[in-house]
Motif scaffolding. Sequence first.
Motif, PDB file in Angstrom:
ATOM      1  N   ALA A   1      -4.882  19.672  -6.221  1.00  0.00           N
ATOM      2  CA  ALA A   1      -4.324  20.566  -5.215  1.00  0.00           C
ATOM      3  C   ALA A   1      -5.443  21.384  -4.580  1.00  0.00           C
ATOM      4  CB  ALA A   1      -3.281  21.485  -5.834  1.00  0.00           C
ATOM      5  N   GLY A   2      -5.436  21.489  -3.261  1.00  0.00           N
ATOM      6  CA  GLY A   2      -6.455  22.233  -2.532  1.00  0.00           C
ATOM      7  C   GLY A   2      -7.694  21.440  -2.210  1.00  0.00           C
ATOM      8  N   SER A   3      -7.784  20.199  -2.688  1.00  0.00           N
ATOM      9  CA  SER A   3      -8.976  19.400  -2.414  1.00  0.00           C
ATOM     10  C   SER A   3      -8.888  18.750  -1.041  1.00  0.00           C
ATOM     11  CB  SER A   3      -9.165  18.328  -3.490  1.00  0.00           C
ATOM     12  OG  SER A   3      -8.151  17.349  -3.413  1.00  0.00           O
ATOM     13  N   GLN A   4     -10.040  18.461  -0.481  1.00  0.00           N
ATOM     14  CA  GLN A   4     -10.131  17.761   0.795  1.00  0.00           C
ATOM     15  C   GLN A   4      -9.908  16.267   0.536  1.00  0.00           C
ATOM     16  OE1 GLN A   4      -9.992  16.522   4.078  1.00  0.00           O
ATOM     17  NE2 GLN A   4     -10.832  18.610   4.358  1.00  0.00           N
ATOM     18  N   VAL A   5      -8.879  15.678   1.179  1.00  0.00           N
ATOM     19  CA  VAL A   5      -8.567  14.285   0.902  1.00  0.00           C
ATOM     20  C   VAL A   5      -9.516  13.330   1.616  1.00  0.00           C
ATOM     21  CG1 VAL A   5      -6.926  13.844   2.755  1.00  0.00           C
ATOM     22  CG2 VAL A   5      -6.614  12.715   0.530  1.00  0.00           C
ATOM     23  N   ALA A   6     -10.110  13.774   2.731  1.00  0.00           N
ATOM     24  CA  ALA A   6     -11.090  12.924   3.405  1.00  0.00           C
ATOM     25  C   ALA A   6     -12.226  12.631   2.433  1.00  0.00           C
ATOM     26  CB  ALA A   6     -11.622  13.613   4.658  1.00  0.00           C
ATOM     27  N   GLY A   7     -12.523  11.352   2.264  1.00  0.00           N
ATOM     28  CA  GLY A   7     -13.504  10.937   1.275  1.00  0.00           C
ATOM     29  C   GLY A   7     -12.882  10.494  -0.033  1.00  0.00           C
TER      30      GLY A   7
ATOM     31  N   PRO B   1       3.959  16.272  -7.775  1.00  0.00           N
ATOM     32  CA  PRO B   1       3.838  17.691  -7.407  1.00  0.00           C
ATOM     33  C   PRO B   1       3.136  17.981  -6.082  1.00  0.00           C
ATOM     34  CG  PRO B   1       2.060  17.090  -8.870  1.00  0.00           C
ATOM     35  CD  PRO B   1       2.851  15.832  -8.656  1.00  0.00           C
ATOM     36  N   ARG B   2       2.600  16.976  -5.345  1.00  0.00           N
ATOM     37  CA  ARG B   2       1.747  17.291  -4.200  1.00  0.00           C
ATOM     38  C   ARG B   2       2.082  16.460  -2.962  1.00  0.00           C
ATOM     39  NH1 ARG B   2      -1.300  18.524  -8.623  1.00  0.00           N
ATOM     40  NH2 ARG B   2      -1.838  16.373  -9.181  1.00  0.00           N
ATOM     41  N   SER B   3       1.636  16.964  -1.808  1.00  0.00           N
ATOM     42  CA  SER B   3       1.732  16.268  -0.537  1.00  0.00           C
ATOM     43  C   SER B   3       0.447  16.553   0.234  1.00  0.00           C
ATOM     44  CB  SER B   3       2.962  16.745   0.251  1.00  0.00           C
ATOM     45  OG  SER B   3       2.817  18.118   0.609  1.00  0.00           O
ATOM     46  N   ILE B   4       0.393  16.176   1.506  1.00  0.00           N
ATOM     47  CA  ILE B   4      -0.767  16.490   2.348  1.00  0.00           C
ATOM     48  C   ILE B   4      -0.319  17.429   3.457  1.00  0.00           C
ATOM     49  CG2 ILE B   4      -0.515  14.525   3.933  1.00  0.00           C
ATOM     50  CD1 ILE B   4      -3.836  15.791   2.453  1.00  0.00           C
ATOM     51  N   ALA B   5      -1.102  18.464   3.726  1.00  0.00           N
ATOM     52  CA  ALA B   5      -0.784  19.451   4.768  1.00  0.00           C
ATOM     53  C   ALA B   5      -1.618  19.137   6.007  1.00  0.00           C
ATOM     54  CB  ALA B   5      -1.077  20.861   4.263  1.00  0.00           C
ATOM     55  N   ILE B   6      -0.949  18.784   7.095  1.00  0.00           N
ATOM     56  CA  ILE B   6      -1.625  18.458   8.355  1.00  0.00           C
ATOM     57  C   ILE B   6      -1.520  19.687   9.247  1.00  0.00           C
ATOM     58  CG2 ILE B   6      -1.682  16.903  10.331  1.00  0.00           C
ATOM     59  CD1 ILE B   6      -2.436  15.629   7.635  1.00  0.00           C
ATOM     60  N   THR B   7      -2.667  20.343   9.478  1.00  0.00           N
ATOM     61  CA  THR B   7      -2.646  21.618  10.187  1.00  0.00           C
ATOM     62  C   THR B   7      -3.977  21.851  10.889  1.00  0.00           C
ATOM     63  OG1 THR B   7      -2.153  23.986   9.913  1.00  0.00           O
ATOM     64  CG2 THR B   7      -3.455  22.939   8.176  1.00  0.00           C
ATOM     65  N   GLY B   8      -3.941  22.671  11.942  1.00  0.00           N
ATOM     66  CA  GLY B   8      -5.177  23.047  12.634  1.00  0.00           C
ATOM     67  C   GLY B   8      -5.901  21.848  13.205  1.00  0.00           C
ATOM     68  N   GLY B   9      -7.132  21.625  12.731  1.00  0.00           N
ATOM     69  CA  GLY B   9      -7.952  20.525  13.231  1.00  0.00           C
ATOM     70  C   GLY B   9      -7.735  19.207  12.527  1.00  0.00           C
ATOM     71  N   SER B  10      -6.731  19.104  11.649  1.00  0.00           N
ATOM     72  CA  SER B  10      -6.505  17.853  10.913  1.00  0.00           C
ATOM     73  C   SER B  10      -6.214  16.698  11.864  1.00  0.00           C
ATOM     74  CB  SER B  10      -5.326  18.003   9.945  1.00  0.00           C
ATOM     75  OG  SER B  10      -5.596  18.950   8.935  1.00  0.00           O
ATOM     76  N   ASP B  11      -6.942  15.621  11.673  1.00  0.00           N
ATOM     77  CA  ASP B  11      -6.763  14.381  12.426  1.00  0.00           C
ATOM     78  C   ASP B  11      -7.094  13.260  11.430  1.00  0.00           C
ATOM     79  OD1 ASP B  11      -6.373  12.561  14.423  1.00  0.00           O
ATOM     80  OD2 ASP B  11      -7.894  13.354  15.781  1.00  0.00           O
ATOM     81  N   LEU B  12      -6.196  13.062  10.460  1.00  0.00           N
ATOM     82  CA  LEU B  12      -6.477  12.307   9.244  1.00  0.00           C
ATOM     83  C   LEU B  12      -6.114  10.832   9.414  1.00  0.00           C
ATOM     84  CD1 LEU B  12      -7.401  12.739   6.255  1.00  0.00           C
ATOM     85  CD2 LEU B  12      -4.968  12.934   5.687  1.00  0.00           C
ATOM     86  N   VAL B  13      -7.041   9.956   9.047  1.00  0.00           N
ATOM     87  CA  VAL B  13      -6.894   8.524   9.305  1.00  0.00           C
ATOM     88  C   VAL B  13      -7.023   7.733   8.008  1.00  0.00           C
ATOM     89  CG1 VAL B  13      -7.928   6.523  10.461  1.00  0.00           C
ATOM     90  CG2 VAL B  13      -7.790   8.719  11.656  1.00  0.00           C
ATOM     91  N   HIS B  14      -6.192   6.695   7.879  1.00  0.00           N
ATOM     92  CA  HIS B  14      -6.377   5.666   6.859  1.00  0.00           C
ATOM     93  C   HIS B  14      -6.331   4.315   7.557  1.00  0.00           C
ATOM     94  CE1 HIS B  14      -5.959   3.134   3.348  1.00  0.00           C
ATOM     95  NE2 HIS B  14      -6.171   4.178   2.561  1.00  0.00           N
TER      96      HIS B  14
ATOM     97  N   TRP C   1       0.866  -1.186   0.000  1.00  0.00           N
ATOM     98  CA  TRP C   1       0.000   0.000   0.000  1.00  0.00           C
ATOM     99  C   TRP C   1       0.894   1.225   0.000  1.00  0.00           C
ATOM    100  CZ3 TRP C   1      -0.167   4.131   3.368  1.00  0.00           C
ATOM    101  CH2 TRP C   1      -1.203   5.038   3.162  1.00  0.00           C
ATOM    102  N   SER C   2       0.535   2.218  -0.811  1.00  0.00           N
ATOM    103  CA  SER C   2       1.319   3.452  -0.834  1.00  0.00           C
ATOM    104  C   SER C   2       0.411   4.618  -1.194  1.00  0.00           C
ATOM    105  CB  SER C   2       2.481   3.352  -1.835  1.00  0.00           C
ATOM    106  OG  SER C   2       1.995   3.180  -3.151  1.00  0.00           O
ATOM    107  N   GLU C   3       0.857   5.804  -0.836  1.00  0.00           N
ATOM    108  CA  GLU C   3       0.097   7.025  -1.093  1.00  0.00           C
ATOM    109  C   GLU C   3       1.066   8.171  -1.271  1.00  0.00           C
ATOM    110  OE1 GLU C   3      -2.199   9.079  -2.289  1.00  0.00           O
ATOM    111  OE2 GLU C   3      -3.726   8.155  -0.978  1.00  0.00           O
ATOM    112  N   ASN C   4       0.941   8.914  -2.417  1.00  0.00           N
ATOM    113  CA  ASN C   4       1.773  10.105  -2.619  1.00  0.00           C
ATOM    114  C   ASN C   4       0.944  11.366  -2.889  1.00  0.00           C
ATOM    115  OD1 ASN C   4       0.907   9.813  -5.280  1.00  0.00           O
ATOM    116  ND2 ASN C   4       2.909   9.135  -6.047  1.00  0.00           N
ATOM    117  N   PHE C   5      -0.390  11.247  -2.860  1.00  0.00           N
ATOM    118  CA  PHE C   5      -1.318  12.378  -2.969  1.00  0.00           C
ATOM    119  C   PHE C   5      -1.284  13.076  -4.330  1.00  0.00           C
ATOM    120  CE2 PHE C   5      -0.038  11.928   1.491  1.00  0.00           C
ATOM    121  CZ  PHE C   5      -1.262  11.628   2.062  1.00  0.00           C
ATOM    122  N   ASP C   6      -0.556  12.517  -5.296  1.00  0.00           N
ATOM    123  CA  ASP C   6      -0.417  13.195  -6.583  1.00  0.00           C
ATOM    124  C   ASP C   6      -1.641  13.046  -7.482  1.00  0.00           C
ATOM    125  OD1 ASP C   6       2.098  13.977  -5.801  1.00  0.00           O
ATOM    126  OD2 ASP C   6       3.137  12.372  -6.880  1.00  0.00           O
TER     127      ASP C   6
END
Length: 504
Positions: free
Chosen positions: A43-49, A75-88, A34-39
Amino acid sequence: MKTSAAATHGYGLLLPGIVIAGWLMAAGTADAQWSENFDTYAAGSQVAGQGEWQGWDGAAAAGALVSSAQAFSSPRSIAITGGSDLVHRYSGYTSGRWVFSTRQYIPSSLTSGTSYFILLNTYNNGGPYNWSIQTAFDLSAGTLLEEQGTSQVRPIVRNQWVELKYYIDLTANTVSCYYNGAFFSSHRWQNAGANAIGAVDLFANNVGPVYYDDISLAPLADLNLTLETQTLVEDSKPSGTPHGGFNRGAAWLASSTDTNTAPVTRQGVMQFTSTERDQIVVPWDADFNTTQGAVTFWIRSAGITYGGNEGAMIIDHRHSMGDVIVQDDTGVIFWQPNGLYNAHSTRTVSDGNWHHVAYIFNQAQGATVSVYIDGTLDTVAPANRDAWTWSERQIEIGLSWDPWWRVFNGELDDIRFYKRQLSPSEILLIYGGESDSTLVGASDLAGRYNFDRPPTGMRLVLTWPFGALESAPGIAGPWSTVTGAVSPYQVPDPTGNTFYRLRL
């Protein structure tokens, strides 16, 4: 904070239960399951969902935005900030040995609060949850530690991508933790919950942004100590601190003559074979980080032959910053500072003949990059919409760290890195073959690799995923820990006889 409810030098590799003699390389980590590079996300989209990502307990507000502000693999990554509590969440990982890895980027602007990287053995929306890893990044102290077990305190590395790795043995119920290649904790994987890898949680804890990229979960092979030999490439500039490189497989040729109507012969060249994944690496030095300068080289290639998705890498001096110089599939030269555009030459260099390329750059906002082919200006393009800088990474010639790019197939000669821009007349002189006694811009060279002599000498590079490196003069010992050894570990100009093993 979250809390849980060479010929004259004999080397050997001694692996757990196995002795490997000579130059045989052991197997490394297998391909990721399993891998994830967010590409693939906008850009700017909500990854949850998307991609089975979700906020903690399914809360949309705990998601995170895909970002192009930083990227380990463009070209992209994920920005974890503020209320981010992101789960996979994961399923089926209940036995065996695994490596969970990711790249993390912490900006120097983050000076307060604590951000977390978390792995759980059990996760369900609404519970139950059970934590196995909770690595805390204390941004005010500038340190990290593992809160789920006894841990060493390590300094946080800022403003660059750093690797986090966790070696998980579900059979032995252990996990070993590494940051930027250095060990910081080892403890039981499961004290409560399931003997499994259940979920990853990227928890901002109301600070950020902290960026993550290239996350993967892969099986760990049984043999995990590798040995590679490299020869030394001379920096042939006439003055200044030399910045020698390392050859990884490219072949030295005493001369090479093309088949042009007026044949061109180059003396002392390096031949790169794409199927062998040949490469020359020049370690990073501040000398290469000039804001204005030039890169010039001779190239002979009949075109693209192997691997990747696009364009063969000639010179890679980019990570989240910097630039690449690439031989496009169509035969032209293109460049891509910080991944913001694809400027290219109009003339091809993929006709099997020798061509001279000069890349003249200025990193200031609104400046330009100019590319000359065979002494003549071919293309002028905007350097960037904003000012940019070089990445403080090794320079890779012929093969990129990024598997997106194809592998170069052909010959290169007289690669130069200048600390100032060259004029059109200077470029024409280089193309015309000025003698070394009148070397253009001699005092302004950061590095020059003209390959007039074959690579000489040797260094050994040992790599391993985890454990302590030990050495001995023979298989029977005595064995001792190699002080300060961090993978990859280099042995320059080796002499005598030495055996290595890992203590797991």
